[in-house]
Write an enzyme that holds these catalytic residues in place. Structure first.
Site: not given
Ligand code: ATP
Ligand code: MG
Length: 563
Positions: A41, A265, A275
């Site tokens: 995102e 994660r 984020k």
């Molecule tokens: P955040 O909680 O940091 O905002 P998010 O999951 O909302 O992270 P996205 O931009 O949706 O962030 O993530 C893109 C991809 O990266 C998704 O498939 C998500 O599952 C993966 N991802 C995000 N954070 C992690 C992490 N800490 N470890 C492994 N994969 C991750």
């Molecule tokens: Mg997300």
């Protein structure tokens, strides 16, 4: 336990569970080829957790001859920005991955609207006039079922008309939603008539003002995978309960059956991965920006001097888990150190100088010494350093009353100056306050490094710089951003646990050759650590960021299970 990377690499690598699934799917003919996607995102910069997901998605596709799409999941116009889109692409390229296609969930807004209409026409979705509070109050709890409301029985015609009304901007924000008609008593809360569309009068970074209704993430994500024919949709564990809903949409809409697989994660000690929280650190100026070298973002790590090779190695090392855990940051530092040891050129920099005068050095003589750039890499070649008999060494490398095993400099003792000569300390000169002002030594002319015929054996080698032919540089000594191992689980505001001493700026004296270094170039400052030239450097003032210390802390590495 293996003690170095070579040994680690020799260990037989077994398949991770995603690879096992893919091998089965290829073998059984279920999939002819593999297509994965990385779906960020664009509401912030990528962090090391994303790197884990990137390495997995691109890694398995590469391994099995498949491809990976980059898809921006941009369904929430209020938090998304072009700056983030650009930074994500920069980081992916830096890691060395290329995507087959660049897509945006917003590319599918028309299709998603059509999908919603299909559900309405099948009697599987309805317009709800309830407020967010009313919806929540009828939702039930994980242990008690929810209740149907009056809107649930609206006719298909009315639903369709109202949905077009929503799209055409006839209703105020928050006054209506489109919900799937599934099961308000489902044990899975996500199946209790989830919202598909909400009204939002917001400008979108790609579609502008075309839409005033936006699909929910859950309504966009699975269908986007299906539209792209993603074979293996890999995501993190928090999406396990969403899988049933994605499958319901795919099934009712008769779309390509993408299959979702979840892994744990990555959580890293002494930092945070969300984020939303990282954005707070930036906005409230606890750090200098998303690329502050203390941030767990890829741009921060890059600026700090971490190499993409080290990050990929780290992601590979930690493997794919099905249970949440907290990885010790020292494992990442270990990987960084391993790669820099092989790739970073050596330089000499003195942090806390004390002057050494070689009393038998011929007046005016300048010797051009040859220094090896990297003993681990022959191709790194040599550089020349002038030597004129007056230099700086570290204050801590001299002691007036040394203990027995002090192999550095003291009156009457000998040491080697790196790439130069063996010197003998004869006496010291103090100022009026009693601090050492100068250390007087003599050098052994036959002991020149590379052509040493002196036969003298010394136990200590010191780094040094010329006192005149050197430059003052700024050093940013970075430490952990948080004082506690897992700030996310501590009580109260996570910002209470910020390490107020995570940046210490000092001045040091560097050999002249560092004037030629380029922004982002990484060095080992002998006996000090790994450093990287910062982008804020100017011609007259070089700034180096400490990437990582020299010391190997492998012994402390642990895996803390929090699952
Ligand atoms: P955040 O909680 O940091 O905002 P998010 O999951 O909302 O992270 P996205 O931009 O949706 O962030 O993530 C893109 C991809 O990266 C998704 O498939 C998500 O599952 C993966 N991802 C995000 N954070 C992690 C992490 N800490 N470890 C492994 N994969 C991750
Ligand atoms: Mg997300």
């Amino acid at each position: 336990m293996p003690t170095n990377m070579e040994e680690l690499k020799k260990e037989e690598k077994s398949l991770n569970f995603i690879e096992e699934i893919i091998e089965q799917d290829l073998k059984s003919g279920k999939n002819k080829s593999i297509l994965t996607r990385f779906p960020p995102e664009p509401n912030g910069y990528l962090h090391i957790g994303h790197a884990k997901s990137i390495c997995l998605n691109f890694g398995v596709a590469q391994k099995y001859g498949g491809k990976t799409n980059l898809r921006f999941d941009d369904t929430n116009p209020s938090t998304e920005e072009v700056e983030y889109v650009e930074s994500i692409k920069t980081d992916l390229k830096w890691l060395g991955f290329s995507w087959a296609n660049e897509f945006y969930a917003s590319d599918y807004f028309d299709k998603l609207f059509e999908f919603a209409l299909i559900l309405i026409r099948k009697g599987l979705a309805y317009i709800d006039d309830s407020t967010a509070e009313e919806i929540a109050s009828l939702k039930g709890t994980p242990t008690s079922p929810g209740k149907n409301n009056v809107y649930r029985s609206r006719s298909i015609e009315e639903n369709e008309e109202l949905f077009f009304g929503m799209k055409n901007g006839e209703f105020p924000e928050g006054s209506k939603t489109l919900r799937a008609k599934i099961d308000m008593a489902s044990i899975n809360m996500h199946m209790r008539d989830p919202i598909l569309y909400r009204i939002k009068y917001a400008n979108h970074h790609r579609t502008g003002d075309k839409w005033c209704i936006y699909p929910m993430y859950d309504f966009a994500h699975g269908q986007s995978d299906a539209i792209e024919n993603i074979t293996h949709s890999i995501c993190t564990l928090e999406f396990v309960p969403h899988r049933e809903l994605y499958n319901w949409y795919i099934n009712k809409l008769e779309l390509f059956p993408s299959k979702q697989y979840e892994f744990a994660r990555l959580n890293l000690s002494y930092t945070i991965m969300s984020k939303r929280k990282l954005l707070q650190l930036v906005n409230e100026k606890h750090v200098a920006g998303w690329d502050d070298p203390r941030m767990p973002t890829l741009s921060g790590m890059r600026r700090r001097g971490y190499s993409s090779e080290a990050i990929i190695e780290f992601c590979d090392r930690i493997g794919i888990a099905k249970r949440e855990n907290l990885i010790d940051v020292s494992l990442l530092e270990f990987c960084v150190r391993e790669h820099l040891n092989k790739s970073a050129q050596r330089r000499m920099v003195v942090f806390d100088p004390v002057k050494v005068v070689i009393t038998n050095w011929p007046k005016g003589k300048i010797d051009a010494l040859t220094c090896e750039n990297n003993p681990e890499d022959e191709s790194a070649g040599f550089r020349e350093i002038p030597f004129n008999g007056e230099l700086f060494i570290e204050r801590e490398d001299f002691m007036e009353a040394p203990p027995k095993k002090f192999f550095r400099l003291a009156v009457g003792k000998q040491v080697r100056l790196k790439s130069a000569y063996i010197i003998t300390c004869n006496d010291i000169v103090k100022d009026s306050s009693g601090a050492i002002q100068e250390i007087h030594c003599t050098y052994v002319p036959e002991s020149r490094s590379g052509s040493d015929t002196s036969g003298i054996k010394v136990q200590g080698t010191l780094h040094w710089v010329n006192s005149e032919n050197s430059i003052a540089v700024q050093i940013n000594q970075y430490d952990r951003l948080f004082k506690v191992e897992n700030p996310s689980i501590e009580e109260g505001d996570f910002k209470n646990y910020i390490n107020s001493e995570s940046l210490n700026k000092v001045t040091a004296y560097a050999e002249l050759s560092l004037l030629n270094s380029e922004v982002g170039q990484r060095f080992q400052f002998l006996r000090k650590g790994y450093y990287c030239l910062d982008k804020d450097s100017e011609n007259k003032k070089l700034i180096f960021n400490r990437t990582v210390t020299l010391k190997d802390t492998w012994g402390q590495i642990s895996l803390i299970d929090i699952g």
